[in-house]
Design an enzyme around this catalytic site. Structure first.
Site, mmCIF file in Angstrom:
data_model
loop_
_atom_site.group_PDB
_atom_site.id
_atom_site.type_symbol
_atom_site.label_atom_id
_atom_site.label_comp_id
_atom_site.label_asym_id
_atom_site.label_seq_id
_atom_site.Cartn_x
_atom_site.Cartn_y
_atom_site.Cartn_z
ATOM 1 N N GLY A 186 0.817 -1.208 0.000
ATOM 2 C CA GLY A 186 0.000 0.000 0.000
ATOM 3 C C GLY A 186 0.848 1.254 0.000
ATOM 4 N N GLU A 229 14.899 -4.052 12.081
ATOM 5 C CA GLU A 229 14.023 -4.008 13.252
ATOM 6 C C GLU A 229 13.607 -2.569 13.546
ATOM 7 O OE1 GLU A 229 13.833 -5.494 17.919
ATOM 8 O OE2 GLU A 229 15.726 -5.580 16.816
ATOM 9 N N ASP A 238 8.091 5.809 8.016
ATOM 10 C CA ASP A 238 7.527 5.193 9.212
ATOM 11 C C ASP A 238 6.321 6.029 9.584
ATOM 12 O OD1 ASP A 238 7.927 2.878 10.959
ATOM 13 O OD2 ASP A 238 7.914 4.369 12.558
ATOM 14 N N SER A 239 5.221 5.370 9.795
ATOM 15 C CA SER A 239 3.973 6.099 9.959
ATOM 16 C C SER A 239 2.999 5.293 10.792
ATOM 17 C CB SER A 239 3.367 6.403 8.579
ATOM 18 O OG SER A 239 3.276 5.211 7.802
ATOM 19 N N TYR A 264 -5.689 1.542 8.800
ATOM 20 C CA TYR A 264 -6.853 2.048 9.532
ATOM 21 C C TYR A 264 -7.752 2.932 8.664
ATOM 22 C CZ TYR A 264 -4.176 0.525 13.637
ATOM 23 O OH TYR A 264 -3.467 -0.226 14.560
ATOM 24 N N HIS A 283 -1.223 12.158 5.425
ATOM 25 C CA HIS A 283 0.018 12.402 6.154
ATOM 26 C C HIS A 283 1.237 12.124 5.291
ATOM 27 C CE1 HIS A 283 -1.285 8.301 6.396
ATOM 28 N NE2 HIS A 283 -0.271 7.871 7.111
#
Length: 230
Positions: A11, A41, A70-71, A183, A210
């Protein structure tokens, strides 16, 4: 310029390729590399720490410029949770959690179709947990925001920059829409007529998301790196 996207999330990859359209950049996924790269990691306490670590590590291992994302989702009533744990939030359940029919269908698809469908099954478990966590709360207490950090590193692993983007909204009471991922079926962004992120077109989402916000802040830097050959 070839730019490695330091993520295997389909996505996110799809969104990034839309966002870079028109730039002299070819986005390369880890799956397109001649050899597999080890997982990095995500152990940072912030989106910025994780994004910068992934960009630097992937760039150094692959020997090419890399962009990392990163979100996640920060919910006001949950003290900012799930935050950096957004993708794996439901994995932290102490035992088997009650599943919705949507989640059951996703689990069945995962068993049949493999890793990509498995990611969708986890999304559904996360959404189930979010609905349970906010059960009974009115709209005015369901405020939330999507947050993203994009980080860019040169081929030697040296960090060039990182930028943050935000999309403010609230959490709905039920899933709506078929677009997006994560989400999105529950997140209702401000100023979109009460539609969830999953009910927006790809173009509408990119304009307010975002990740789109962060990309617009870093676009000129990517253009410069492309001219320089990074």
């Amino acid at each position: 310029m070839d730019l490695l996207f330091a993520s295997t999330n389909p996505g996110k990859l799809k969104e990034l390729r839309r966002l870079v359209a028109g730039l002299p950049i070819r986005v390369v996924s880890p799956d397109e590399l001649p050899r597999a790269l080890p997982e990095v990691e995500e152990d940072g306490a912030t989106f910025q720490a994780n994004a910068e670590k992934k960009a630097s590590t992937y760039a150094r291992l692959a020997g090419m410029a890399a962009l990392a994302d990163d979100s996640g989702l920060a919910v006001d009533a949950l003290g900012g949770a799930p935050g950096v744990r957004s993708a794996r939030w439901s994995d932290e359940e102490p035992g088997p959690a009650p599943a919705s029919p949507v989640c059951d269908l996703a689990e069945a698809a995962a068993a049949e179709l493999g890793p990509v469908a498995g990611r969708g099954a986890r999304d559904e478990r996360n959404n189930d947990k979010l609905l349970r966590s906010l059960a009974g709360l009115p709209d005015e207490r369901r405020g939330a925001q999507y947050e993203a950090v994009l980080a860019v590193a040169r081929a030697d692993g040296s960090l060039v920059a990182s930028v943050a983007g935000v999309c403010r909204g609230r959490i709905g009471h039920a899933r709506r829409g078929t677009g997006g991922f994560g989400y999105d079926p529950l997140f209702v962004p401000d100023g979109q007529g009460g539609r969830t992120m999953a009910e927006l077109s790809a173009e509408e989402k990119d304009a307010i998301s975002h990740r789109g916000d962060a990309f617009r802040r870093i676009r000129s830097l990517l253009e410069r790196l492309a001219r320089e050959g990074a």
